[in-house]
Design a protein around this motif. Structure first.
Motif, mmCIF file in Angstrom:
data_model
loop_
_atom_site.group_PDB
_atom_site.id
_atom_site.type_symbol
_atom_site.label_atom_id
_atom_site.label_comp_id
_atom_site.label_asym_id
_atom_site.label_seq_id
_atom_site.Cartn_x
_atom_site.Cartn_y
_atom_site.Cartn_z
ATOM 1 N N VAL A 14 0.983 -0.731 -0.300
ATOM 2 C CA VAL A 14 -0.069 -0.112 -0.327
ATOM 3 C C VAL A 14 0.777 1.505 0.079
ATOM 4 O O VAL A 14 1.914 1.062 0.441
ATOM 5 C CB VAL A 14 -0.852 -0.173 1.361
ATOM 6 C CG1 VAL A 14 -2.184 1.635 1.780
ATOM 7 C CG2 VAL A 14 -1.603 -1.281 1.176
ATOM 8 N N ARG A 42 -3.302 0.407 12.223
ATOM 9 C CA ARG A 42 -3.616 -0.850 11.754
ATOM 10 C C ARG A 42 -3.278 -1.279 11.110
ATOM 11 O O ARG A 42 -2.868 -2.675 10.566
ATOM 12 C CB ARG A 42 -5.228 -0.410 11.958
ATOM 13 C CG ARG A 42 -5.949 0.106 12.839
ATOM 14 C CD ARG A 42 -7.556 -0.212 12.751
ATOM 15 N NE ARG A 42 -7.673 -0.820 12.211
ATOM 16 C CZ ARG A 42 -9.190 -0.826 10.818
ATOM 17 N NH1 ARG A 42 -9.278 -0.167 10.788
ATOM 18 N NH2 ARG A 42 -9.700 -2.050 10.688
ATOM 19 N N LEU A 43 -3.373 -0.552 9.439
ATOM 20 C CA LEU A 43 -2.069 -0.945 8.829
ATOM 21 C C LEU A 43 -1.436 -1.845 8.293
ATOM 22 O O LEU A 43 0.010 -2.723 7.825
ATOM 23 C CB LEU A 43 -2.046 0.347 7.093
ATOM 24 C CG LEU A 43 -1.742 -0.029 5.935
ATOM 25 C CD1 LEU A 43 -2.821 -1.173 5.804
ATOM 26 C CD2 LEU A 43 -1.910 1.886 5.477
ATOM 27 N N LYS A 44 0.159 -1.353 9.471
ATOM 28 C CA LYS A 44 1.394 -1.297 9.656
ATOM 29 C C LYS A 44 1.465 -2.692 10.867
ATOM 30 O O LYS A 44 1.966 -3.369 9.884
ATOM 31 C CB LYS A 44 2.495 -0.181 10.168
ATOM 32 C CG LYS A 44 2.183 1.065 9.403
ATOM 33 C CD LYS A 44 3.283 1.918 10.046
ATOM 34 C CE LYS A 44 5.357 0.883 9.658
ATOM 35 N NZ LYS A 44 5.322 2.313 10.353
ATOM 36 N N SER A 46 -0.502 -5.578 10.007
ATOM 37 C CA SER A 46 -1.120 -6.148 9.103
ATOM 38 C C SER A 46 -0.159 -6.735 8.221
ATOM 39 O O SER A 46 1.040 -6.254 8.445
ATOM 40 C CB SER A 46 -2.496 -5.448 7.908
ATOM 41 O OG SER A 46 -1.649 -4.745 7.015
ATOM 42 N N VAL A 50 3.709 -1.154 3.374
ATOM 43 C CA VAL A 50 3.102 0.135 3.704
ATOM 44 C C VAL A 50 4.681 1.061 2.919
ATOM 45 O O VAL A 50 6.050 0.895 3.582
ATOM 46 C CB VAL A 50 2.968 0.973 4.557
ATOM 47 C CG1 VAL A 50 2.731 2.243 4.785
ATOM 48 C CG2 VAL A 50 1.564 -0.162 5.164
ATOM 49 N N VAL A 261 -8.479 1.420 5.033
ATOM 50 C CA VAL A 261 -7.570 0.452 5.974
ATOM 51 C C VAL A 261 -9.157 -0.598 5.768
ATOM 52 O O VAL A 261 -8.569 -1.966 5.684
ATOM 53 C CB VAL A 261 -6.900 1.450 6.390
ATOM 54 C CG1 VAL A 261 -6.364 0.206 7.933
ATOM 55 C CG2 VAL A 261 -6.057 2.348 6.212
ATOM 56 N N LEU A 265 -8.349 -4.465 5.028
ATOM 57 C CA LEU A 265 -8.072 -5.451 5.933
ATOM 58 C C LEU A 265 -9.286 -6.756 5.670
ATOM 59 O O LEU A 265 -8.776 -8.160 6.139
ATOM 60 C CB LEU A 265 -8.302 -5.065 7.160
ATOM 61 C CG LEU A 265 -6.669 -3.796 7.867
ATOM 62 C CD1 LEU A 265 -7.150 -3.482 9.290
ATOM 63 C CD2 LEU A 265 -5.572 -4.310 7.351
ATOM 64 N N THR A 269 -5.624 -8.484 2.568
ATOM 65 C CA THR A 269 -4.798 -9.543 3.479
ATOM 66 C C THR A 269 -5.127 -11.302 3.532
ATOM 67 O O THR A 269 -5.780 -11.599 4.428
ATOM 68 C CB THR A 269 -5.269 -8.805 4.950
ATOM 69 O OG1 THR A 269 -6.773 -8.891 5.591
ATOM 70 C CG2 THR A 269 -4.612 -7.599 4.479
#
Length: 270
Positions: A14, A42-44, A46, A50, A261, A265, A269
């Motif tokens: 992303v 939250r993205l990091k 997962s 990034v 996000v 998610l 994922t």
């Protein structure tokens, strides 16, 4: 439009724009966009890779990261792709000595560059530095060169701060192009080299990546031309007319980074 599951299938990386997606800048440092600090966290956490991709050219990468960290973002300098450091490398590789029409905040990125007897012009978002005198000086440098070289850190038309919309470097770049009868070399979005560099740093292929930005042309269009997917957030410089842009159609439109996000998610994922 296809279901979100199909649009986001196979995403491994992303790319996040910063201004207008993470925060809106301002004289007081600006403010995070609602939900963006938590969304990045939250993205990091997962399995997705990034990368932060910005055309910021009023602040050094170090200053920008420091500002974002103070606002609560989990971000480091090594995760940011920015045009000023890339331009500095290009100048060294090509033996170019620039006349710098840049903001004082980004001048440190060119501290090791020879600026004597200029054989090119580098233009960035100089803000108040875009006076007639300074523009005319850059014009004269270019006109005195047998083979004028104009390098621009981005080509955005405008961006958004907490006080409102702000004219960006692209307008001034176009003025010099027109006056000198030349075409600028753009370092930053939407140039393919910029996105390819970010993908290489992430270690993912274009078809495995998605760009999230507020600029329908620079972020969305630029990423799509490189084979990536792209979402446009309805924050920052977004205008309702972007959704009917005559040339660029995002793979999806979301209200903000937090919504993007959530979707990633949920679908990317799996």
């Amino acid at each position: 439009m296809a279901a979100w599951g199909k649009r986001l299938a196979g995403v491994r990386g992303v790319l996040l724009d910063i201004s207008g997606v993470l925060y809106d800048g301002g004289e007081d440092g600006g403010a995070p966009i609602r939900g963006s600090v938590e969304a990045v966290a939250r993205l990091k956490q997962s399995r997705l890779k990034v990368r932060f991709c910005t055309n910021e050219s009023q602040k050094s990468r170090q200053e920008l990261v420091g500002l974002l960290r103070r606002q609560g973002f989990d971000i480091s300098e090594g995760e940011v792709t920015a045009p000023a450091p890339a331009t500095s490398l290009i100048l060294k590789e090509r033996g170019l000595r620039p006349h710098l029409l840049v903001h004082d905040g980004v001048r440190s990125e060119f501290g090791q560059i020879d600026t004597s007897n200029p054989n090119c012009v580098v233009i960035a978002d100089a803000g108040e530095g875009f006076s007639y005198q300074n523009m005319n000086k850059a014009f004269r440098v270019l006109m005195e060169l047998e083979k004028p070289v104009l390098i621009s850190l981005g080509k955005g038309r405008y961006y958004k701060e907490t006080s409102g919309l702000m004219l960006d470097v692209g307008a001034y770049m176009k003025a010099l192009e027109y006056a000198c009868g030349i075409e600028a070399e753009v370092v930053g979005k939407p140039s393919p080299e910029y996105f390819q560099s970010a993908l290489k740093e992430m270690g993912v292929e274009a078809h495995e990546a998605i760009m999230i930005g507020d600029d329908i042309v620079g972020d969305v269009g630029g990423a799509q031309r490189c084979g990536m997917r792209a979402l446009q957030v309805r924050t920052g410089k977004f205008r309702p007319s972007d959704e009917q842009h005559p040339e660029v159609k995002a793979d999806g439109y979301v209200d903000n980074l937090a919504e993007a996000v959530d979707l990633l998610l949920q679908h990317a994922t799996k």
